[in-house]
Design a protein around this motif. Structure first.
Motif, PDB file in Angstrom:
ATOM      1  N   ALA A 198      18.336-104.103 -72.521  1.00 59.26           N
ATOM      2  CA  ALA A 198      18.967-104.823 -73.633  1.00 59.26           C
ATOM      3  C   ALA A 198      20.493-104.802 -73.538  1.00 59.26           C
ATOM      4  O   ALA A 198      21.152-105.742 -73.974  1.00 59.26           O
ATOM      5  N   SER A 199      21.041-103.750 -72.944  1.00 58.69           N
ATOM      6  CA  SER A 199      22.496-103.655 -72.851  1.00 58.69           C
ATOM      7  C   SER A 199      23.071-104.377 -71.629  1.00 58.69           C
ATOM      8  O   SER A 199      24.285-104.538 -71.516  1.00 58.69           O
ATOM      9  N   ASN A 200      22.208-104.837 -70.735  1.00 60.56           N
ATOM     10  CA  ASN A 200      22.660-105.546 -69.537  1.00 60.56           C
ATOM     11  C   ASN A 200      22.863-107.022 -69.874  1.00 60.56           C
ATOM     12  O   ASN A 200      21.905-107.767 -70.051  1.00 60.56           O
ATOM     13  N   THR A 201      24.109-107.427 -69.928  1.00 56.69           N
ATOM     14  CA  THR A 201      24.433-108.810 -70.301  1.00 56.69           C
ATOM     15  C   THR A 201      24.085-109.821 -69.205  1.00 56.69           C
ATOM     16  O   THR A 201      24.129-111.026 -69.455  1.00 56.69           O
ATOM     17  N   GLN A 202      23.735-109.355 -68.033  1.00 59.13           N
ATOM     18  CA  GLN A 202      23.353-110.246 -66.939  1.00 59.13           C
ATOM     19  C   GLN A 202      21.905-110.721 -67.078  1.00 59.13           C
ATOM     20  O   GLN A 202      21.498-111.666 -66.407  1.00 59.13           O
ATOM     21  N   LEU A 203      21.138-110.065 -67.937  1.00 57.64           N
ATOM     22  CA  LEU A 203      19.732-110.408 -68.114  1.00 57.64           C
ATOM     23  C   LEU A 203      19.532-111.220 -69.389  1.00 57.64           C
ATOM     24  O   LEU A 203      20.348-111.199 -70.299  1.00 57.64           O
ATOM     25  N   THR A 204      18.420-111.921 -69.458  1.00 56.03           N
ATOM     26  CA  THR A 204      18.054-112.655 -70.662  1.00 56.03           C
ATOM     27  C   THR A 204      17.846-111.656 -71.796  1.00 56.03           C
ATOM     28  O   THR A 204      17.182-110.634 -71.597  1.00 56.03           O
ATOM     29  N   PRO A 205      18.386-111.920 -72.979  1.00 53.84           N
ATOM     30  CA  PRO A 205      18.198-110.991 -74.096  1.00 53.84           C
ATOM     31  C   PRO A 205      16.721-110.810 -74.422  1.00 53.84           C
ATOM     32  O   PRO A 205      15.929-111.754 -74.291  1.00 53.84           O
ATOM     33  N   PRO A 206      16.335-109.610 -74.848  1.00 53.19           N
ATOM     34  CA  PRO A 206      14.937-109.361 -75.200  1.00 53.19           C
ATOM     35  C   PRO A 206      14.482-110.220 -76.380  1.00 53.19           C
ATOM     36  O   PRO A 206      15.286-110.603 -77.239  1.00 53.19           O
ATOM     37  N   LEU A 207      13.194-110.478 -76.433  1.00 53.57           N
ATOM     38  CA  LEU A 207      12.594-111.211 -77.540  1.00 53.57           C
ATOM     39  C   LEU A 207      12.420-110.284 -78.740  1.00 53.57           C
ATOM     40  O   LEU A 207      12.403-109.059 -78.594  1.00 53.57           O
ATOM     41  N   ASP A 208      12.258-110.875 -79.922  1.00 58.32           N
ATOM     42  CA  ASP A 208      12.046-110.074 -81.129  1.00 58.32           C
ATOM     43  C   ASP A 208      10.852-109.138 -80.978  1.00 58.32           C
ATOM     44  O   ASP A 208      10.911-107.985 -81.403  1.00 58.32           O
ATOM     45  N   ASP A 209       9.774-109.630 -80.381  1.00 59.86           N
ATOM     46  CA  ASP A 209       8.600-108.783 -80.201  1.00 59.86           C
ATOM     47  C   ASP A 209       8.891-107.589 -79.305  1.00 59.86           C
ATOM     48  O   ASP A 209       8.318-106.512 -79.481  1.00 59.86           O
ATOM     49  N   GLU A 210       9.778-107.765 -78.355  1.00 63.87           N
ATOM     50  CA  GLU A 210      10.142-106.652 -77.476  1.00 63.87           C
ATOM     51  C   GLU A 210      10.927-105.590 -78.245  1.00 63.87           C
ATOM     52  O   GLU A 210      10.779-104.399 -77.978  1.00 63.87           O
ATOM     53  N   TYR A 211      11.738-106.020 -79.200  1.00 63.99           N
ATOM     54  CA  TYR A 211      12.444-105.055 -80.055  1.00 63.99           C
ATOM     55  C   TYR A 211      11.455-104.274 -80.913  1.00 63.99           C
ATOM     56  O   TYR A 211      11.585-103.062 -81.082  1.00 63.99           O
ATOM     57  N   ILE A 212      10.466-104.971 -81.465  1.00 62.94           N
ATOM     58  CA  ILE A 212       9.457-104.301 -82.290  1.00 62.94           C
ATOM     59  C   ILE A 212       8.675-103.293 -81.436  1.00 62.94           C
ATOM     60  O   ILE A 212       8.442-102.159 -81.856  1.00 62.94           O
ATOM     61  N   ALA A 213       8.289-103.698 -80.243  1.00 72.60           N
ATOM     62  CA  ALA A 213       7.559-102.792 -79.349  1.00 72.60           C
ATOM     63  C   ALA A 213       8.410-101.569 -79.005  1.00 72.60           C
ATOM     64  O   ALA A 213       7.912-100.444 -78.992  1.00 72.60           O
ATOM     65  N   ALA A 214       9.699-101.771 -78.763  1.00 73.53           N
ATOM     66  CA  ALA A 214      10.584-100.647 -78.459  1.00 73.53           C
ATOM     67  C   ALA A 214      10.706 -99.703 -79.660  1.00 73.53           C
ATOM     68  O   ALA A 214      10.751 -98.484 -79.496  1.00 73.53           O
TER      69      ALA A 214
END
Length: 84
Positions: free
Chosen positions: A18-34
């Motif tokens: 999530a902190s790597n600006t070179q990658l696509t930002p995580p989806l909302d569901d990925e935040y919930i899973a985290a």
């Protein structure tokens, strides 16, 4: 079934991504899973709430994007119980 330590590793991996600006930002569901992984990383690693949350999280992570939300929400509630 993953241990609390393995759930902690999943959170660390997510935070790094999530902190790597070179990658696509995580989806909302990925935040919930985290968030669920974070809660389970502080739980005892036993009991019905932990097992149920872990099972639901596993189910949600195997579903296609767009079909995960309800299962993640249920896992989140069980993870809250497991972490107390």
């Amino acid at each position: 079934m993953p241990t609390p330590t393995q759930h902690g590793t999943a959170v660390d991996t997510f935070l790094t991504r999530a902190s790597n600006t070179q990658l696509t930002p995580p989806l909302d569901d990925e935040y919930i899973a985290a968030e669920i992984h974070a809660q389970l990383s502080t739980a005892a690693g036993t009991g019905t709430a932990y097992t149920t949350a872990d099972d639901l999280l596993t189910q949600a992570e195997t579903k296609p994007v767009g079909l995960r939300r309800r299962t993640l929400q249920l896992a989140h509630l069980h993870a809250l119980r497991a972490a107390r």
